[in-house]
Design a protein around this motif. Structure first.
Motif, PDB file in Angstrom:
ATOM      1  N   VAL A 236     -44.693  66.021  41.007  1.00  0.00           N
ATOM      2  CA  VAL A 236     -43.846  66.521  39.922  1.00  0.00           C
ATOM      3  C   VAL A 236     -44.780  66.889  38.784  1.00  0.00           C
ATOM      4  CG1 VAL A 236     -41.971  66.019  38.330  1.00  0.00           C
ATOM      5  CG2 VAL A 236     -41.944  65.043  40.645  1.00  0.00           C
ATOM      6  N   ARG A 237     -44.792  68.157  38.426  1.00  0.00           N
ATOM      7  CA  ARG A 237     -45.734  68.662  37.429  1.00  0.00           C
ATOM      8  C   ARG A 237     -45.061  68.792  36.062  1.00  0.00           C
ATOM      9  NH1 ARG A 237     -49.916  72.353  40.217  1.00  0.00           N
ATOM     10  NH2 ARG A 237     -49.680  71.850  42.422  1.00  0.00           N
ATOM     11  N   HIS A 238     -45.612  68.087  35.089  1.00  0.00           N
ATOM     12  CA  HIS A 238     -45.246  68.309  33.695  1.00  0.00           C
ATOM     13  C   HIS A 238     -46.345  69.183  33.124  1.00  0.00           C
ATOM     14  CE1 HIS A 238     -45.568  67.505  29.368  1.00  0.00           C
ATOM     15  NE2 HIS A 238     -44.262  67.375  29.400  1.00  0.00           N
ATOM     16  N   ASN A 239     -45.977  70.390  32.676  1.00  0.00           N
ATOM     17  CA  ASN A 239     -47.004  71.389  32.380  1.00  0.00           C
ATOM     18  C   ASN A 239     -47.523  71.411  30.958  1.00  0.00           C
ATOM     19  OD1 ASN A 239     -47.271  72.471  35.001  1.00  0.00           O
ATOM     20  ND2 ASN A 239     -45.363  73.597  34.742  1.00  0.00           N
ATOM     21  N   GLY A 240     -47.022  70.554  30.082  1.00  0.00           N
ATOM     22  CA  GLY A 240     -47.588  70.521  28.744  1.00  0.00           C
ATOM     23  C   GLY A 240     -46.573  70.795  27.676  1.00  0.00           C
ATOM     24  N   VAL A 241     -47.010  71.514  26.655  1.00  0.00           N
ATOM     25  CA  VAL A 241     -46.196  71.717  25.458  1.00  0.00           C
ATOM     26  C   VAL A 241     -44.847  72.336  25.789  1.00  0.00           C
ATOM     27  CG1 VAL A 241     -46.063  72.911  23.256  1.00  0.00           C
ATOM     28  CG2 VAL A 241     -48.230  71.932  23.989  1.00  0.00           C
TER      29      VAL A 241
ATOM     30  N   ASP B  94     -42.525  67.465  23.795  1.00  0.00           N
ATOM     31  CA  ASP B  94     -43.411  66.460  23.217  1.00  0.00           C
ATOM     32  C   ASP B  94     -43.200  65.146  23.960  1.00  0.00           C
ATOM     33  OD1 ASP B  94     -44.751  64.602  21.691  1.00  0.00           O
ATOM     34  OD2 ASP B  94     -43.975  65.320  19.771  1.00  0.00           O
ATOM     35  N   LEU B  95     -44.220  64.666  24.635  1.00  0.00           N
ATOM     36  CA  LEU B  95     -44.071  63.475  25.456  1.00  0.00           C
ATOM     37  C   LEU B  95     -43.828  62.210  24.644  1.00  0.00           C
ATOM     38  CD1 LEU B  95     -46.721  64.143  28.230  1.00  0.00           C
ATOM     39  CD2 LEU B  95     -44.267  63.817  28.561  1.00  0.00           C
ATOM     40  N   ARG B  96     -44.157  62.229  23.370  1.00  0.00           N
ATOM     41  CA  ARG B  96     -43.849  61.048  22.557  1.00  0.00           C
ATOM     42  C   ARG B  96     -42.352  60.790  22.523  1.00  0.00           C
ATOM     43  NH1 ARG B  96     -45.718  62.343  16.842  1.00  0.00           N
ATOM     44  NH2 ARG B  96     -44.917  64.361  17.534  1.00  0.00           N
ATOM     45  N   THR B  97     -41.581  61.866  22.502  1.00  0.00           N
ATOM     46  CA  THR B  97     -40.130  61.739  22.378  1.00  0.00           C
ATOM     47  C   THR B  97     -39.388  62.064  23.667  1.00  0.00           C
ATOM     48  OG1 THR B  97     -40.029  64.011  21.532  1.00  0.00           O
ATOM     49  CG2 THR B  97     -40.174  62.228  19.913  1.00  0.00           C
ATOM     50  N   SER B  98     -40.049  62.743  24.603  1.00  0.00           N
ATOM     51  CA  SER B  98     -39.371  63.152  25.831  1.00  0.00           C
ATOM     52  C   SER B  98     -39.805  62.356  27.049  1.00  0.00           C
ATOM     53  CB  SER B  98     -39.617  64.642  26.101  1.00  0.00           C
ATOM     54  OG  SER B  98     -40.992  64.882  26.389  1.00  0.00           O
ATOM     55  N   ALA B  99     -40.637  61.326  26.843  1.00  0.00           N
ATOM     56  CA  ALA B  99     -41.196  60.581  27.972  1.00  0.00           C
ATOM     57  C   ALA B  99     -40.115  60.031  28.888  1.00  0.00           C
ATOM     58  CB  ALA B  99     -42.090  59.451  27.468  1.00  0.00           C
ATOM     59  N   GLN B 100     -39.099  59.427  28.310  1.00  0.00           N
ATOM     60  CA  GLN B 100     -38.050  58.817  29.128  1.00  0.00           C
ATOM     61  C   GLN B 100     -37.367  59.867  30.004  1.00  0.00           C
ATOM     62  OE1 GLN B 100     -37.542  55.352  28.890  1.00  0.00           O
ATOM     63  NE2 GLN B 100     -36.358  55.601  30.771  1.00  0.00           N
ATOM     64  N   ARG B 101     -37.066  61.015  29.397  1.00  0.00           N
ATOM     65  CA  ARG B 101     -36.405  62.091  30.152  1.00  0.00           C
ATOM     66  C   ARG B 101     -37.306  62.620  31.251  1.00  0.00           C
ATOM     67  NH1 ARG B 101     -37.188  67.274  30.075  1.00  0.00           N
ATOM     68  NH2 ARG B 101     -38.334  67.256  28.098  1.00  0.00           N
ATOM     69  N   VAL B 102     -38.564  62.860  30.942  1.00  0.00           N
ATOM     70  CA  VAL B 102     -39.502  63.415  31.924  1.00  0.00           C
ATOM     71  C   VAL B 102     -39.654  62.467  33.112  1.00  0.00           C
ATOM     72  CG1 VAL B 102     -41.942  63.983  32.305  1.00  0.00           C
ATOM     73  CG2 VAL B 102     -40.760  64.848  30.271  1.00  0.00           C
TER      74      VAL B 102
ATOM     75  N   VAL C 223     -45.108  57.393  28.073  1.00  0.00           N
ATOM     76  CA  VAL C 223     -44.872  57.709  29.483  1.00  0.00           C
ATOM     77  C   VAL C 223     -45.051  56.459  30.342  1.00  0.00           C
ATOM     78  CG1 VAL C 223     -45.717  59.011  31.468  1.00  0.00           C
ATOM     79  CG2 VAL C 223     -45.481  60.140  29.249  1.00  0.00           C
ATOM     80  N   THR C 224     -46.085  55.695  30.063  1.00  0.00           N
ATOM     81  CA  THR C 224     -46.333  54.478  30.834  1.00  0.00           C
ATOM     82  C   THR C 224     -45.203  53.480  30.676  1.00  0.00           C
ATOM     83  OG1 THR C 224     -48.726  54.783  30.581  1.00  0.00           O
ATOM     84  CG2 THR C 224     -47.963  52.580  31.192  1.00  0.00           C
ATOM     85  N   GLN C 225     -44.740  53.303  29.470  1.00  0.00           N
ATOM     86  CA  GLN C 225     -43.637  52.372  29.214  1.00  0.00           C
ATOM     87  C   GLN C 225     -42.379  52.808  29.953  1.00  0.00           C
ATOM     88  OE1 GLN C 225     -41.822  52.086  25.171  1.00  0.00           O
ATOM     89  NE2 GLN C 225     -42.646  49.997  25.203  1.00  0.00           N
ATOM     90  N   ALA C 226     -42.110  54.108  29.934  1.00  0.00           N
ATOM     91  CA  ALA C 226     -40.923  54.623  30.625  1.00  0.00           C
ATOM     92  C   ALA C 226     -41.069  54.492  32.141  1.00  0.00           C
ATOM     93  CB  ALA C 226     -40.683  56.080  30.248  1.00  0.00           C
TER      94      ALA C 226
END
Length: 227
Positions: free
Chosen positions: A34-39, A43-51, A99-102
């Protein structure tokens, strides 16, 4: 030689040079990537749980995460603003934390998290104070996370690359490339696949008793005496 068939791996920053190499090597090993491609993916600080939840939902499981997304701007320390410092720390350190926490709530026993750090975590370069500090902190985050998530069977490690080839680097920075080649015992730049190989190993059962470790992948350059 490593078979990750059926395993699901989330790779952040997979649209970049190193990230694409990591994703490819996992795919070569049989993993579902599963590729998360960046910007553009948020923003992974706020979207980590969703991603993370979307990665899990796509295949019904999540076995490994590689926190590769990061930035490396150049700014002399005397001229650096708090905003410039914070932007790098947020991207390179806070996002992997989130991301790690999620992911930890979804990873099974035997699951793994790998942060892409840098040899600059212990060998800073001029103009990279914010970058080097963020990577040093990322290495320590992995060790702390290994300590706390270990009882649940989750391993957390870092891979610290040296200078990795990218399109145009030979013409854009010929003097730097020449210095690197002369300093590195293996005399070449690394490739994205070199970093991918390290990540695949750390996510595999071959590394089942490795956690809290920083795997340096730099062609031996940090073995070079500095005096």
């Amino acid at each position: 030689m490593i078979d990750l068939s059926g395993k699901v791996v989330l790779v952040t920053g997979a649209g970049g040079t190193i990230g694409s190499g990591i994703a490819q090597r996992f795919s070569d090993a049989g993993a579902l990537v599963v590729r998360h491609n960046g910007v553009e993916d948020g923003d992974l600080r706020t979207s980590a749980q969703r991603v993370v939840e979307e990665a899990f939902a796509r295949h019904g499981r999540l076995d490994a995460v590689v926190n590769n997304a990061g930035v490396q701007p150049v700014e002399p320390l005397p001229d650096m603003t708090v905003s410039q410092w914070q932007s790098v720390v947020d991207t390179n350190l806070t996002a992997p934390f989130a991301v790690t926490q999620a992911a930890a709530s979804l990873l099974p026993a035997g699951g793994s998290v790998t942060h892409i750090a840098s040899i600059e975590g212990s060998h800073p370069a001029p103009g990279h104070a914010h970058y080097a500090a963020s990577k040093a902190a990322l290495i320590m985050h992995a060790r702390a996370a290994a300590l706390e998530y270990g009882p649940r069977g989750i391993r957390v490690n870092t891979v610290s690359p040296g200078l990795i080839t990218r399109p145009g680097i030979e013409s854009q920075w010929p003097e730097g490339v020449a210095r690197w080649r002369s300093a590195a015992p293996l005399t070449r730049l690394g490739t994205p696949e070199d970093i991918g190989n390290a990540c695949v190993f750390l996510a595999s059962d071959l590394a089942s008793w490795i956690t809290g470790h920083d795997l340096v992948v730099d062609g031996g350059v940090t073995a070079r005496p500095t005096w």
